[in-house]
Design an enzyme around this catalytic site. Sequence first.
Site, PDB file in Angstrom:
ATOM      1  CE  LYS A   1      -7.688   0.409  10.639  1.00 16.52           C
ATOM      2  NZ  LYS A   1      -6.645   0.132   9.528  1.00 16.52           N
TER       3      LYS A   1
ATOM      4  CG  LEU B   1      -3.943  -3.002   0.769  1.00 17.96           C
ATOM      5  CD1 LEU B   1      -2.461  -2.979   0.122  1.00 17.96           C
ATOM      6  CD2 LEU B   1      -4.403  -4.359   0.853  1.00 17.96           C
TER       7      LEU B   1
ATOM      8  CE1 TYR C   1     -11.735   4.760  10.803  1.00 16.17           C
ATOM      9  CE2 TYR C   1     -11.499   3.559  12.836  1.00 16.17           C
ATOM     10  CZ  TYR C   1     -11.123   3.692  11.385  1.00 16.17           C
ATOM     11  OH  TYR C   1     -10.214   3.187  10.901  1.00 16.17           O
TER      12      TYR C   1
ATOM     13  N   GLY D   1       0.709  -1.269   0.069  1.00 14.55           N
ATOM     14  CA  GLY D   1       0.024  -0.044   0.073  1.00 14.55           C
ATOM     15  C   GLY D   1       0.805   1.329  -0.030  1.00 14.55           C
TER      16      GLY D   1
ATOM     17  CG  ASP E   1      -5.354  -8.313  -5.725  1.00 18.68           C
ATOM     18  OD1 ASP E   1      -5.413  -7.368  -4.825  1.00 18.68           O
ATOM     19  OD2 ASP E   1      -6.314  -8.964  -5.757  1.00 18.68           O
TER      20      ASP E   1
ATOM     21  CB  THR F   1      -5.877   9.550   2.998  1.00 19.03           C
ATOM     22  OG1 THR F   1      -6.801   8.624   3.582  1.00 19.03           O
ATOM     23  CG2 THR F   1      -4.912   9.751   4.075  1.00 19.03           C
TER      24      THR F   1
ATOM     25  CB  SER G   1       0.613   4.250  -4.567  1.00 16.52           C
ATOM     26  OG  SER G   1      -0.486   3.690  -4.360  1.00 16.52           O
TER      27      SER G   1
ATOM     28  CG  PHE H   1      -4.767  -2.467  -7.286  1.00 13.14           C
ATOM     29  CD1 PHE H   1      -4.201  -3.546  -8.122  1.00 13.14           C
ATOM     30  CD2 PHE H   1      -6.288  -2.688  -7.428  1.00 13.14           C
ATOM     31  CE1 PHE H   1      -4.853  -4.437  -9.097  1.00 13.14           C
ATOM     32  CE2 PHE H   1      -7.046  -3.449  -8.222  1.00 13.14           C
ATOM     33  CZ  PHE H   1      -6.217  -4.361  -8.964  1.00 13.14           C
TER      34      PHE H   1
HETATM   35  P1  NAI Z   1      -4.783   5.409   0.906  1.00 15.19           P
HETATM   36  O1  NAI Z   1      -6.193   5.193   0.219  1.00 15.19           O
HETATM   37  O2  NAI Z   1      -4.195   6.824   0.822  1.00 15.19           O
HETATM   38  O3  NAI Z   1      -3.649   4.221   0.466  1.00 15.19           O
HETATM   39  C1  NAI Z   1      -4.119   2.798   0.233  1.00 15.19           C
HETATM   40  C2  NAI Z   1      -2.977   2.143  -0.159  1.00 15.19           C
HETATM   41  O4  NAI Z   1      -3.504   0.858  -0.401  1.00 15.19           O
HETATM   42  C3  NAI Z   1      -2.805   2.750  -1.691  1.00 15.19           C
HETATM   43  O5  NAI Z   1      -1.488   2.768  -2.047  1.00 15.19           O
HETATM   44  C4  NAI Z   1      -3.505   1.765  -2.802  1.00 15.19           C
HETATM   45  O6  NAI Z   1      -2.783   1.565  -4.085  1.00 15.19           O
HETATM   46  C5  NAI Z   1      -3.007   0.408  -1.887  1.00 15.19           C
HETATM   47  N1  NAI Z   1      -4.132  -0.575  -2.199  1.00 15.19           N
HETATM   48  C6  NAI Z   1      -5.449  -0.617  -2.167  1.00 15.19           C
HETATM   49  N2  NAI Z   1      -6.158  -1.936  -2.712  1.00 15.19           N
HETATM   50  C7  NAI Z   1      -4.962  -2.439  -3.018  1.00 15.19           C
HETATM   51  C8  NAI Z   1      -4.792  -3.741  -3.440  1.00 15.19           C
HETATM   52  N3  NAI Z   1      -5.732  -4.797  -3.984  1.00 15.19           N
HETATM   53  N4  NAI Z   1      -3.417  -4.277  -4.060  1.00 15.19           N
HETATM   54  C9  NAI Z   1      -2.453  -3.498  -3.747  1.00 15.19           C
HETATM   55  N5  NAI Z   1      -2.541  -2.309  -3.223  1.00 15.19           N
HETATM   56  C10 NAI Z   1      -3.798  -1.866  -2.750  1.00 15.19           C
HETATM   57  O7  NAI Z   1      -5.116   5.010   2.577  1.00 15.19           O
HETATM   58  P2  NAI Z   1      -4.666   5.499   3.816  1.00 15.19           P
HETATM   59  O8  NAI Z   1      -5.505   6.250   4.448  1.00 15.19           O
HETATM   60  O9  NAI Z   1      -3.126   6.016   3.655  1.00 15.19           O
HETATM   61  O10 NAI Z   1      -4.608   4.108   4.757  1.00 15.19           O
HETATM   62  C11 NAI Z   1      -3.736   3.311   4.956  1.00 15.19           C
HETATM   63  C12 NAI Z   1      -3.799   2.716   6.177  1.00 15.19           C
HETATM   64  O11 NAI Z   1      -3.731   3.777   7.373  1.00 15.19           O
HETATM   65  C13 NAI Z   1      -5.299   1.991   6.617  1.00 15.19           C
HETATM   66  O12 NAI Z   1      -5.005   0.796   7.206  1.00 15.19           O
HETATM   67  C14 NAI Z   1      -6.010   3.122   7.345  1.00 15.19           C
HETATM   68  O13 NAI Z   1      -7.132   2.262   8.118  1.00 15.19           O
HETATM   69  C15 NAI Z   1      -4.785   3.484   8.269  1.00 15.19           C
HETATM   70  N6  NAI Z   1      -5.124   4.733   9.040  1.00 15.19           N
HETATM   71  C16 NAI Z   1      -5.453   5.904   8.247  1.00 15.19           C
HETATM   72  C17 NAI Z   1      -5.831   6.974   8.847  1.00 15.19           C
HETATM   73  C18 NAI Z   1      -6.705   8.103   8.283  1.00 15.19           C
HETATM   74  O14 NAI Z   1      -6.966   9.174   8.842  1.00 15.19           O
HETATM   75  N7  NAI Z   1      -6.446   8.140   6.787  1.00 15.19           N
HETATM   76  C19 NAI Z   1      -5.733   7.249  10.259  1.00 15.19           C
HETATM   77  C20 NAI Z   1      -5.180   6.274  10.990  1.00 15.19           C
HETATM   78  C21 NAI Z   1      -4.769   4.676  10.153  1.00 15.19           C
END
Ligand code: NAI
Length: 398
Positions: A246, A141, A237, A48, A112, A277, A50, A74
């Site tokens: 979680k 991810l 949440y 994850g 994927d 995000t 990107s 992805f």
């Molecule tokens: P994001 O949507 O910005 O990034 C998700 C990443 O996962 C991207 O690189 C995407 O290409 C990749 N991805 C998705 N499906 C895929 C697949 N099937 N195969 C390969 N890659 C795949 O998300 P974000 O917000 O950075 O979240 C990352 C983690 O951080 C999550 O577990 C989220 O719950 C956690 N988190 C997020 C917070 C927030 O406020 N955004 C707060 C605390 C934790």
Amino acid sequence: MLTFKQNIRGNVALGVNPLGCKQEVLNQIDYVKNKGTFEGPKKVLIIGASSSYGLATRISLAFGAGADTIGVSFEKGPKNERNLGTAGWYNNIAFREAAEKEGLVAKNFVQDAFSHETKQEVIDYINNEFGGKIDLVVYSLASGIRKDPTTGETHKSAIKAIGEPVIGPNINMQEESFYTQTLEPATEQEIADTIKVMGGEDWVLWMEALKEAGVLAEGVLTTNYSYLGTELNHSYYGGGTLGRAKADVDDKATHINHLLADINGKAQVVVATAVTTKASSVIPFFPVYCMGLYKVMSEKGTHETPIEHIDRIYRDMVYGDKPEYDEVGRLRPDNWEIDSDTQAKTKALIEQINAENFTSDMTAYGLFYKEFSNLSGFMVDGYEEQEVTLEDLKALTF
Ligand code: NAI
């Protein structure tokens, strides 16, 4: 020459500015470089990688600690003038170009992550080309959908409450409107599916496959980003389907700790702060929480973007001397968000936000909107327009 237009549907960005994405990656690299170097891992796998937290992790560890990185994501490349692909596609390219300029390995797998094939291809690459075993695996991810690699069944997550419906305020950035949303409670099936997609099962599958293949270094660490939130967002949440997912990640960390015991490895859940995000913008009510929270935290000087937060996590906490753990051993960089005064002020502010004032300086709507725009390469600091054609973009490779 292409023109880039910000195109938002609801709170989902459809348009992309590839050059803006590149500038945003360079800005994050500058942020890390200005902080100087730190001792950290040298061979890192980020699942994850990107965007947002995963991308920030990659940037911090490559440009702060000199790590070679493998990123799995992805994303989609450009097809035609109306469909230029996704921001993460261009982020991967910008990162690789910058890292390679510094002599670092930056390998991208754009496929994927949930599939067995991807895991095997990454393992083959580590064995044959990466030049060393992995000392940090980052699981970052976020996805709404997962095809189970064994059964072939596709599961969809549902961001819902559990038990009672939740009624509260939300915004729509496309229409710049403020409205009252009702979130229905999830069915048992929806709860199970959300755990299947956003819980820890795939993290375990990755760690088992990597361990089995012998590509993990002695003392390997694996981190996974969680969110616990507070009373202000518990109903949708922590107490909802995402909270269940979680909690599953916490359980799976225990499992992975057993798995890695004989190589002195460790699984570390990192409870990260709320940031803007692609994934968080579509969580019901969450943008309004962020608009209140960011206003309060900006005034206190504690508001962070993903790169600021992640760099603090690895530089100061994971590889530094200022870690803070909770009673079950999770790392708590969210300490600034959950600070009681911050929460009390956020609560008081959110209660004042309404359809008339939500875009005013009273809230952090402007900041939230800018951060949201930055994710797709718009409103990026230091961005300068350049001439670029579809063929130029198609010629870029990840
Ligand atoms: P994001 O949507 O910005 O990034 C998700 C990443 O996962 C991207 O690189 C995407 O290409 C990749 N991805 C998705 N499906 C895929 C697949 N099937 N195969 C390969 N890659 C795949 O998300 P974000 O917000 O950075 O979240 C990352 C983690 O951080 C999550 O577990 C989220 O719950 C956690 N988190 C997020 C917070 C927030 O406020 N955004 C707060 C605390 C934790």
